[in-house]
Design a protein around this motif. Structure first.
Motif, short mmCIF file in Angstrom:
data_model
loop_
_atom_site.label_atom_id
_atom_site.label_comp_id
_atom_site.label_asym_id
_atom_site.label_seq_id
_atom_site.Cartn_x
_atom_site.Cartn_y
_atom_site.Cartn_z
N LYS A 1 141.48 -37.29 -7.04
CA LYS A 1 141.26 -36.26 -6.02
C LYS A 1 139.95 -35.55 -6.32
N LEU A 2 139.46 -34.83 -5.31
CA LEU A 2 138.37 -33.88 -5.51
C LEU A 2 138.79 -32.55 -4.87
N SER A 3 140.01 -32.16 -5.15
CA SER A 3 140.54 -30.91 -4.62
C SER A 3 139.82 -29.73 -5.26
N ASP A 4 139.89 -28.59 -4.60
CA ASP A 4 139.18 -27.42 -5.10
C ASP A 4 139.66 -27.01 -6.49
N ASP A 5 140.98 -27.12 -6.74
CA ASP A 5 141.48 -26.69 -8.04
C ASP A 5 141.06 -27.66 -9.15
N TYR A 6 141.02 -28.95 -8.86
CA TYR A 6 140.55 -29.90 -9.86
C TYR A 6 139.08 -29.68 -10.18
N ARG B 1 140.49 -35.03 -15.91
CA ARG B 1 139.74 -36.22 -16.32
C ARG B 1 138.86 -36.70 -15.17
N PRO B 2 137.54 -36.61 -15.30
CA PRO B 2 136.64 -37.04 -14.22
C PRO B 2 136.45 -38.55 -14.20
N ILE B 3 136.23 -39.07 -13.01
CA ILE B 3 135.79 -40.45 -12.81
C ILE B 3 134.31 -40.36 -12.46
N THR B 4 133.46 -40.91 -13.33
CA THR B 4 132.03 -40.82 -13.11
C THR B 4 131.44 -42.22 -12.91
N ILE C 1 129.09 -33.36 -8.08
CA ILE C 1 130.25 -33.84 -7.34
C ILE C 1 129.79 -34.55 -6.08
N VAL C 2 130.17 -35.81 -5.92
CA VAL C 2 129.82 -36.59 -4.73
C VAL C 2 131.13 -37.02 -4.06
N ARG C 3 131.39 -36.51 -2.87
CA ARG C 3 132.69 -36.66 -2.24
C ARG C 3 132.82 -37.88 -1.33
N GLU C 4 131.73 -38.36 -0.80
CA GLU C 4 131.82 -39.39 0.24
C GLU C 4 132.49 -40.69 -0.22
N ILE D 1 138.70 -37.15 -9.66
CA ILE D 1 139.26 -36.45 -10.82
C ILE D 1 140.76 -36.69 -10.83
N THR D 2 141.31 -36.97 -12.00
CA THR D 2 142.76 -37.03 -12.15
C THR D 2 143.21 -35.94 -13.11
N TRP D 3 144.49 -35.64 -13.05
CA TRP D 3 145.05 -34.60 -13.93
C TRP D 3 146.38 -35.11 -14.45
N VAL D 4 146.41 -35.48 -15.72
CA VAL D 4 147.64 -35.94 -16.37
C VAL D 4 148.04 -34.90 -17.40
N ASP D 5 149.06 -34.12 -17.10
CA ASP D 5 149.53 -33.13 -18.07
C ASP D 5 150.10 -33.85 -19.28
#
Length: 351
Positions: A301-306, A234-237, A333-336, A93-97
């Motif tokens: 990232k896959l941080s908790d807030d994202y 913005r998710p990366i799927t 959500i797949v973290r590996e 996941i990315t976050w672009v304000d």
């Protein structure tokens, strides 16, 4: 990699990617050819969904039906596709304000959010669509956020549907153009509505071109949850099958994005130029629409807030009737792959 192990089978020789015409890490990486080169070294062709001549392939930007594809961009289509049964996974996941504003005409008596009471708010509505009405979902979220910040109820304003049509399909941007139809701003300028929501380079362009006035920018609020909308986060799927059977390929894609994000930190001007090309906007619109910290915003990232913010957005779509049903969000959500990508990124840097 712990819970994802490669399964027997032949690795694909062609992968596909798509990204929205907004600031994405994938957009920068493909702009400079880094994604293509990373897979060419493995004998794999990387092709663009949006550049395909086949409308059915381009439609996969929204419904994620094309096999072996990655997607990065607005969160409405991937959430909608997952709710419709597409077997995808969120691997980053990315976050672009970006500038998120409520716009009024220059001579409008509306100067604060509280002044919206009793006024007409423009809400785009697709004439026909085979996927989620992205513009309507986005603008509704923005307008409802504005009402919430002002302590206003829905029934204290009037929502006016504005017909839109994107039936031509999403195509690869090839050059900057000043000719871009924006139905709700046209309705605003024509006096058919009193206020609209807009964001990013689009809002910056509308302000510069038409002299529209912003009565609020959501970025003025410290609470990041206020800024949740179709573009944040913005998710990366990716196809879950690809992640399960060939996790090293997913990790390679993500590793390039990690390296791209690191490069962006030290190259702010080059980032702006790349995003201007990606969004078919001017450099000035990109600088205003995404702010001076744009180059620091691209690390997946896959941080908790994202993850939490993405789930809140999923809940909004569900509650507002944009989805066929709910989804098992946590299993999405797949973290590996991202964990493996951090190790691979170091190898790519050394190479």
């Amino acid at each position: 990699m712990s819970s994802i192990a490669p399964a027997p089978g032949t690795a694909p020789t062609e992968l596909w990617y798509t990204r929205c015409p907004v600031p994405t890490t994938s957009g920068i990486a493909q702009h400079f050819g880094w994604l293509h080169n990373a897979f060419a070294q493995q004998g794999i062709t990387l092709a663009s969904i949006r550049a395909s001549a086949d409308p059915a392939v381009r439609q996969s930007h929204f419904d994620h039906t094309h096999p072996n594809m990655f997607r990065e961009g607005g969160n409405a289509p991937p959430i909608w596709a997952r709710a419709n049964g597409q077997n995808t996974a969120v691997v980053g996941i990315t976050w672009v304000d970006e500038e998120q504003v409520i716009l009024v005409r220059p001579d409008s008596p509306v100067h604060t959010l509280a002044d919206l009471k009793g006024h007409r708010l423009g809400l785009p509505k697709q004439i026909s669509s085979e996927h989620i009405d992205v513009g309507r979902a986005q603008d509704l979220r923005g307008l409802l956020t504005a009402l919430s910040l002002a302590g206003l109820r829905r029934d204290e304003v009037q929502f006016i549907d504005v017909a839109t049509d994107d039936s031509g399909g999403l195509r690869e941007q090839v050059e900057h153009t000043d000719v871009r139809r924006h139905a709700t701003s046209e309705a605003l300028l024509a006096g058919q509505v009193d206020a609209i929501y807009a964001k990013g380079a689009v809002s910056a362009t509308l302000i510069a071109r038409h002299g529209l006035r912003a009565i609020v920018d959501f970025n003025q609020y410290d609470d990041a949850l206020v800024r949740i909308n179709s573009g944040t986060p913005r998710p990366i799927t990716v196809d879950r099958t690809l992640a399960l059977e060939h996790p090293q390929l997913v990790a390679r894609y993500l590793a390039v994005l990690l390296r791209t994000a690191e490069w962006a930190h030290a190259h702010p001007d080059e980032v702006v130029s790349a995003i201007a090309a990606e969004t078919a906007s001017s450099v000035e619109a990109v600088r205003r629409g995404y702010g001076p910290q744009l180059h620091r915003s691209f690390e997946p990232k896959l941080s908790d807030d994202y993850v939490h913010a993405l789930e809140l957005q999923k809940n909004f779509f569900r509650d507002e009737g944009f989805l066929a049903g709910d989804i098992d969000f946590r299993s999405w959500i797949v973290r590996e792959p991202l964990e493996l990508a951090h190790k691979l990124a170091n190898e790519l840097a050394a190479a």
